[in-house]
Motif scaffolding. Structure first.
Motif: not given
Length: 328
Positions: A236-255
């Motif tokens: 995903l690279g540095t363009g995705m901030s730590t906060k964005m990464w956390e939001v994406t991962v949290e959403h994925a884990r609700t699957c």
């Protein structure tokens, strides 16, 4: 004779009292108001039917003094119109307004556009309750002063002098229908395309990075998140901030994962021992001499057994050497 006179006098006085009470008794005044019985189902898109959160939208005529639905009388079968209101129309502190204030907050279509509401905007109450027909918006709400709408309901052709106060919903945003094609899923499902996750836009930079690495679905994303999270983060690279990464991962884990599991049996165990994984590669437990032990029951020594077999498991995935079991 005296007793008969006293009895007659008592009856006469009682009749006078009842007649007096009837003369001074004033009929109770009523305070009538339309009310929406359920909330709207959100989000709302242009061209899509506007529905209630549990069924069709329902409107009722209520006596505000008693809180009861008015089921009889001419008002209980009144004709009602559904209109669009400004999102910031609130009335005064007691949620009150005049007829003129209500009229002044009705939103009309933009110049050159179709009527803002299309479909059957009228309904007739039956015993004080009516269902809104199939209606939809033809335009979004972004151009209004609050960028939001409300639905309103008012009685039309009211020949009675009794004021029936109008109804209004909570405010909401109306988006263009094309936005529905790109909306996120809550929760996502395993075979949703990966851009259904928060912070990953369809055909955006993150979506393209993932696609180049054959991470096309939410299942692909979760599998790499379990097996090699640092690699996924690097993709995903540095363009995705730590906060964005956390939001994406949290959403994925609700699957919601299905019940499929995989069993990896090291060579020479005759399928009596091995490591049990779920559908995204997460370790669920150990099979030891045909006995399944959940991960939370394992000793630290047994857990130390995992890393090597996880690597072996991934290799087997690549070469399709997996024994697949349903609902172990």
């Amino acid at each position: 004779v005296k007793e008969e006179v006293e009895l007659a006098l008592k009856k006469h006085l009682a009749n006078m009292k009842r007649n007096s009470e009837k003369e001074v008794h004033f009929p109770e005044s009523r305070s009538l108001q339309l009310q929406f019985l359920n909330n709207l189902s959100l989000p709302v898109f242009t061209g899509a039917r506007i529905e209630g959160d549990d069924s069709t939208i329902k409107v009722a005529l209520v006596d505000t003094l008693t809180g009861q639905i008015v089921t009889s009388g001419p008002e209980s079968s009144a004709k009602v119109e559904i209109v669009v209101l400004e999102g910031d129309f609130d009335g005064d502190e007691s949620d009150n307004w005049t007829i003129e204030e209500f009229k002044n907050n009705i939103v009309r279509e933009r110049e050159g556009k179709k009527p803002l509401l299309t479909g059957d905007a009228f309904l007739t109450l039956k015993e004080g309750i009516g269902s809104v027909g199939e209606i939809s918006f033809t335009d979004n709400s972004s151009w209004t002063r609050s960028r939001r709408f409300r639905l309103g309901a008012r009685v039309v052709d009211n020949t009675d002098e009794t004021r029936v106060r109008e109804a209004k919903t909570d405010s909401f945003i109306v988006r263009d229908h094309r936005g529905e094609l790109y909306k996120k899923h809550h929760p996502p499902v395993l075979f949703d395309e990966v851009w259904r996750l928060e912070k990953i836009g369809k055909d955006g930079a993150f979506h393209k990075r993932l696609s180049r690495e054959s991470i096309n679905t939410v299942k692909d994303f979760l599998t790499l998140l379990v097996l090699d999270p640092s690699r996924l983060r690097h993709i995903l690279g540095t363009g995705m901030s730590t906060k964005m990464w956390e939001v994406t991962v949290e959403h994925a884990r609700t699957c919601v994962l299905d019940k499929r599991v995989y069993l990896y049996c090291p060579p020479g165990t005759q399928q009596k021992s091995g490591v049990v994984f779920n559908v995204v590669g997460q370790v669920m437990g150990l099979l030891s001499e045909c006995q399944y032990v959940p991960i939370d029951k394992l000793s630290e020594t047994q857990k130390a057994y995992f890393p090597y077999h996880i690597r072996s498991f991934v290799s087997c995935l690549l070469f399709s050497y997996i024994i697949f079991l349903l609902c172990l």
